[in-house]
Design a protein around this motif. Structure first.
Motif, short mmCIF file in Angstrom:
data_model
loop_
_atom_site.label_atom_id
_atom_site.label_comp_id
_atom_site.label_asym_id
_atom_site.label_seq_id
_atom_site.Cartn_x
_atom_site.Cartn_y
_atom_site.Cartn_z
N SER A 22 0.85 -1.19 0.00
CA SER A 22 0.00 0.00 0.00
C SER A 22 0.88 1.23 0.00
CB SER A 22 -0.93 0.02 1.22
OG SER A 22 -0.16 0.03 2.40
N ALA A 23 0.64 2.12 -0.95
CA ALA A 23 1.41 3.35 -1.04
C ALA A 23 0.53 4.42 -1.67
CB ALA A 23 2.68 3.14 -1.86
N ASP A 24 0.79 5.66 -1.28
CA ASP A 24 0.08 6.81 -1.82
C ASP A 24 1.07 7.71 -2.53
OD1 ASP A 24 -2.31 5.94 -0.86
OD2 ASP A 24 -2.25 7.17 0.96
N ARG A 25 0.58 8.41 -3.54
CA ARG A 25 1.43 9.35 -4.25
C ARG A 25 1.55 10.65 -3.45
NH1 ARG A 25 -1.53 9.77 -9.88
NH2 ARG A 25 -3.21 10.16 -8.39
N ILE A 26 2.65 11.34 -3.69
CA ILE A 26 2.89 12.59 -2.97
C ILE A 26 1.82 13.62 -3.36
CG2 ILE A 26 4.50 14.53 -2.77
CD1 ILE A 26 6.79 12.62 -2.85
N ARG A 27 1.29 13.57 -4.58
CA ARG A 27 0.26 14.51 -4.99
C ARG A 27 -1.01 14.36 -4.16
NH1 ARG A 27 -0.94 15.23 -9.90
NH2 ARG A 27 0.81 14.22 -10.93
N ASP A 28 -1.25 13.16 -3.62
CA ASP A 28 -2.44 12.92 -2.79
C ASP A 28 -2.21 13.27 -1.33
OD1 ASP A 28 -3.73 11.91 -5.05
OD2 ASP A 28 -2.89 9.91 -4.69
N LEU A 29 -0.96 13.47 -0.93
CA LEU A 29 -0.64 13.73 0.47
C LEU A 29 -0.26 15.18 0.74
CD1 LEU A 29 1.60 10.58 1.11
CD2 LEU A 29 -0.80 10.87 1.73
N THR A 30 0.06 15.95 -0.29
CA THR A 30 0.57 17.30 -0.09
C THR A 30 -0.07 18.26 -1.08
OG1 THR A 30 2.41 16.98 -1.64
CG2 THR A 30 2.80 16.39 0.67
#
Length: 368
Positions: A22-30
């Protein structure tokens, strides 16, 4: 040998299923500091209403606005004229100007009645300048208002579905002035986390440094600074690479959100419970009052008709049994345990507050 090999393959497959990556992109976190929308607001008129506009006797600003608009169009309204308008409504127009907007770009606007109009359905917004916080005009709005509600009235009765005093115009405003931007002029880019988390900030910084697209430093739990070359095109290329970098999201802060207005209780997956005992009961006071009329026996006896109230008060108490709450390490067990209490959402709010005070609710309790 064949059975052993098939068993190993099944075990490996089950391990892959149980432990997914499971990983999220930086665009979805910041978000990028300085790249944001800008609010615009304006005051205008909606015309063409089917007798559902403002009552001008109660909203004099509607008449004043219409008089000023007509004077700009070369029409003079005699002083002291009492205009009884039914098809005009004063409205506030709001919009969001996206970042990097250019002249001629169309944006959506929201139209909201500010008087006592019954409905602005079917109306047309006249040309309305939209201003920013600096009182400068950045866009012009005009168009047909689309209202998502419907209503009808007859014989003193009325029915309405959704909201009739507000609507939207898709692409109803055209940008006339561009906002100055400093993007590309600095040698650093600040990434702002959506939720403050020291661990997440450090993981984002390490992931950017491993990719070699810039030198990243975690400043605090909310900001990550990336040193990049100057220039718009260079920073656009680097940001396109940074935003697609995947970061493993670890456990977040356990939170329980309580909305006291709607009775909603929402909790995330990291909420756990410790062992405790809960007793709940309902205490209700019922007051029943009935009026009794006492009349004299004879019509001409000189007595008076008296109304005497008869009041009955009763106190009822139900529940109150102590129930054991076992420790729960997963969200499913927490939900199953709270459902076993049989509490209503209103009672559940009080129970969760008491659990937090007692130390058996392992989560942050937030009331909105």
């Amino acid at each position: 040998m064949r059975k052993l090999l098939s068993g190993i393959l099944c075990l490996a497959f089950s391990a892959l299923v149980v432990l997914p990556a499971s990983a999220d992109r930086i665009r979805d976190l910041t978000t990028i500091q300085g790249v944001r929308d800008n609010a615009l607001i304006g005051y205008g008129l909606v015309v063409g209403l089917d007798g559902t506009g403002d009552q001008t006797t109660q909203t004099p600003f509607t008449t004043q606005t219409l008089t000023n608009m007509l004077s700009q169009l070369g029409i003079t309204v005699p002083a002291g004229t009492n205009m009884q308008l039914k098809n005009v409504a004063a409205v506030m127009v709001t919009a969001k100007m996206p970042p990097f907007s250019r002249s001629g770009q169309a944006i959506d606007v929201v139209v909201s009645s500010m008087g006592n109009a019954k409905s602005i359905r079917g109306g047309t917004l006249l040309m309305t300048p939209l201003k920013g916080v600096d009182n400068q005009v950045y866009a012009l709005a005009q168009g047909n208002v689309l209202v998502g509600g419907a209503g009808a009235a007859a014989g003193g009765s009325s029915v309405a579905v959704n909201q009739l005093s507000g609507g939207r115009i898709t692409g109803g405003a055209t940008i006339e002035r561009e906002l100055p931007t400093t993007f590309g002029s600095s040698g650093t880019i600040n990434l702002q986390l959506n939720d403050e988390d020291f661990n997440m900030a450090q993981q984002i910084s390490d992931a950017i440094n491993r990719q070699g697209v810039g030198t990243a430093t975690a400043l605090d739990a909310r900001n990550v600074q990336v040193v990049v070359p100057r220039g718009n095109s260079s920073q656009v290329r680097i940001l396109s690479q940074i935003q697609n970098i995947e970061v493993n999201v670890g456990p977040m802060d356990a939170k329980v959100i309580i909305n006291s207005r709607t009775g909603s209780v929402v909790m995330n997956r990291d909420v756990t419970l410790d062992s405790c005992a809960v007793a709940q009961g309902n205490l209700s006071v019922v007051v029943n009052q009935q009026n009794q009329v006492s009349q004299p026996n004879t019509p001409f006896g000189g007595g008076q008709t008296v109304v005497t109230p008869n009041t009955n008060i009763s106190v009822r108490q139900s529940g109150g049994a102590i129930q054991q709450v076992r420790s729960s390490a997963s969200l499913n067990n927490v939900v199953r345990t709270l459902n076993a209490l049989g509490a209503t959402p209103i009672d559940l709010m009080s129970i969760l507050q008491a659990m937090k005070t007692a130390g058996c609710l392992r989560a942050d309790l937030e009331i909105i």
